[in-house]
Structure formats: structure tokens, C-alpha cells
Design a protein around this motif. Sequence first.
Motif, PDB file in Angstrom:
ATOM      1  N   ALA A 140     -72.447 -82.723  31.101  1.00 49.97           N
ATOM      2  CA  ALA A 140     -72.998 -81.400  31.401  1.00 49.97           C
ATOM      3  C   ALA A 140     -74.162 -81.068  30.479  1.00 49.97           C
ATOM      4  CB  ALA A 140     -71.896 -80.341  31.274  1.00 49.97           C
ATOM      5  N   ALA A 141     -74.060 -81.474  29.225  1.00 52.97           N
ATOM      6  CA  ALA A 141     -75.150 -81.238  28.283  1.00 52.97           C
ATOM      7  C   ALA A 141     -76.391 -82.032  28.677  1.00 52.97           C
ATOM      8  CB  ALA A 141     -74.705 -81.609  26.871  1.00 52.97           C
ATOM      9  N   PRO A 145     -83.394 -67.527  31.502  1.00 53.31           N
ATOM     10  CA  PRO A 145     -82.084 -67.339  30.850  1.00 53.31           C
ATOM     11  C   PRO A 145     -81.621 -68.618  30.171  1.00 53.31           C
ATOM     12  CG  PRO A 145     -82.085 -66.435  33.076  1.00 53.31           C
ATOM     13  CD  PRO A 145     -83.367 -67.196  32.933  1.00 53.31           C
ATOM     14  N   ARG A 146     -81.065 -68.467  29.002  1.00 53.54           N
ATOM     15  CA  ARG A 146     -80.576 -69.605  28.237  1.00 53.54           C
ATOM     16  C   ARG A 146     -79.055 -69.637  28.249  1.00 53.54           C
ATOM     17  NH1 ARG A 146     -84.230 -72.094  24.921  1.00 53.54           N
ATOM     18  NH2 ARG A 146     -86.301 -71.148  24.824  1.00 53.54           N
ATOM     19  N   ARG A 147     -78.526 -70.831  28.116  1.00 55.52           N
ATOM     20  CA  ARG A 147     -77.080 -71.000  28.102  1.00 55.52           C
ATOM     21  C   ARG A 147     -76.538 -70.578  26.743  1.00 55.52           C
ATOM     22  NH1 ARG A 147     -73.625 -74.358  31.127  1.00 55.52           N
ATOM     23  NH2 ARG A 147     -71.642 -74.750  30.074  1.00 55.52           N
ATOM     24  N   GLU A 169     -81.900 -82.377  31.110  1.00 53.88           N
ATOM     25  CA  GLU A 169     -82.826 -82.892  32.115  1.00 53.88           C
ATOM     26  C   GLU A 169     -83.364 -81.765  32.986  1.00 53.88           C
ATOM     27  OE1 GLU A 169     -84.010 -85.787  32.182  1.00 53.88           O
ATOM     28  OE2 GLU A 169     -82.659 -86.836  30.809  1.00 53.88           O
ATOM     29  N   TRP A 170     -82.517 -80.789  33.286  1.00 54.85           N
ATOM     30  CA  TRP A 170     -82.975 -79.666  34.105  1.00 54.85           C
ATOM     31  C   TRP A 170     -84.026 -78.848  33.366  1.00 54.85           C
ATOM     32  CZ3 TRP A 170     -83.248 -77.832  38.813  1.00 54.85           C
ATOM     33  CH2 TRP A 170     -83.588 -76.484  38.992  1.00 54.85           C
TER      34      TRP A 170
END
Length: 272
Positions: free
Chosen positions: A252-253, A241-243, A258-259
Motif C-alpha cells: 500500500a505504501a 490531500p495528504r494521507r 507511485e500514485w
Amino acid sequence: MAEVIRSPITALIWEIWLRNRRWIWSIIGTFLFGWVSNFVLQDTFFSSRAGRNTLSAFNETLTFASLLIVFAIFNYTEYDAQRGWAGFPDRLFTLPVPTLLLVGVPIGLGIFAVELVYVGWVKLVFAHDEVAKPALIALLIGAFMVVYQSTLWILARFGALRMVVLGVVGISFIVVNVLSSFPQDSLSPWLSENILSALTAGAALIAFVAAWIHVARQRSGGTSRRNSVKAIIERITDALPRRTTPFSSPEAAQFWFEWRRSGLLFPLCIAG
């Protein structure tokens, strides 16, 4: 200095020295500090068992720090912004030397450096017979240097996965050292010190040959083809799933970036 550097091999060695001379001096300083400390304090600490244990722990800490710096020095990679990963320095491919020398010089110099530091601590700082099986430990350290550099080059495009692989290899080498401390009669013949030493040396040889083949292929342009394993991983990550909503902050970006790049390795780290 230009008159002294008459060969590409000398140039490679000189480059490693110039890039890491401060760290090399720090290793020398750490060793001298440990040697002087033991010379001054040995009469005080050797008078009791607790004192000997304290001094031994002090020496082990300094030795580990010195060896860690050596491995950091021989992280012989350079970041390629176009590819997005750090691997074997492509600029060295223009040197008029065989690929075997390009691979062999940093690995050979790394083995020499790490063994020199280790032997220096064992022979000049640690008390006589204080280190159990020093020859086996020297073999394990030298073999790990080969595997360490080979892994950094071969798995360059996999980023943080290299640290997982090196962690597994490091734990395996520690297990080999632990097994050697058990009575040999109680172990399987396949777990004897001689067999484990031969397997360790064989693993180092295989790692060296694999690094040689990989760098030679990279030098000839072979790495331009997509790696099938990486392609599969990319397909899996693309299917996740993509944001779709905006990020609330730059932090947050960055966390999301990094995740997406390395977050899938966390389950592997805690799987055990």
C-alpha cells in the motif's frame, strides 16, 4: 582496443555497442529468421490471398519487434539518483568535444540504425511493392527517432509524462501516414504528402535543435534553476490531500508513492 579508439566519437559509438550488443544480435537474429522463413515458405503462402496476408502479418510483426528493439537501444539516458530522474548522461560532459557532437552522435547513429533495419526488411524480406510508400514511412521513422531521443532528454525531469508526449507524437505520425493513403485530390493542399513530409522533417529539425540547446544548457549548469512548469505542478500536488493514517502494508505504501509520482497522468491518458 584502446589503440583503435582514438576519438571521443568512436568511444561513444563503441560504448553504445558494448551496452547493447546482445540486443543488436537479437535484431540480426530476428531479421535472419524472417528472411529464411520467407525464403522457405513463400511458395506455400503466396499460392493464395489468405496465405499472402498471413505471411505479410508475420513479417510486419517481426519488423515492428526489430524497430522497437532499436528504439530501446537508443534510449540514451542514465538515471541520476541525486536528481531523481533519467536524462542525458552527465558523465559525457567531461569529454573534450562540442555539445553538438554529444547530441548528434546518438541521434545520428539512431537514425542510421533504424533506417538500416527498416530498409533491410523492406528490400530483402517483404515482397516487391508490398509496402506502400516506403520512402514516407522511412521519413516518419527517422523523424520519430529524433523526437524520441530529444523528448527523453528535454523532459527528463517530468518522468512518465514523456511517454504521454511520445504517444501523442507517434499517433500524429501514424495519422500522417494514413492521410497519405487517401487520394490527394480529395485532400486540402495543406494535407498533401509533400507538405506533410516537409512538416515532419521540420519537426525533427526543431526537436534536434531543442535537444542541442537543452543539453548545452545542462552542460553549463543551467538546469540547476527550478523549472517554472514543474514548480507549478509541484504546488498543485502539494495542495492535494495528504494521507495521515499509517499504511496497512508495504504494498500500500508503494502504491501511494507511485500514485503521488505519476498518478496525475492517468486522467490525461483517458481524457480522449
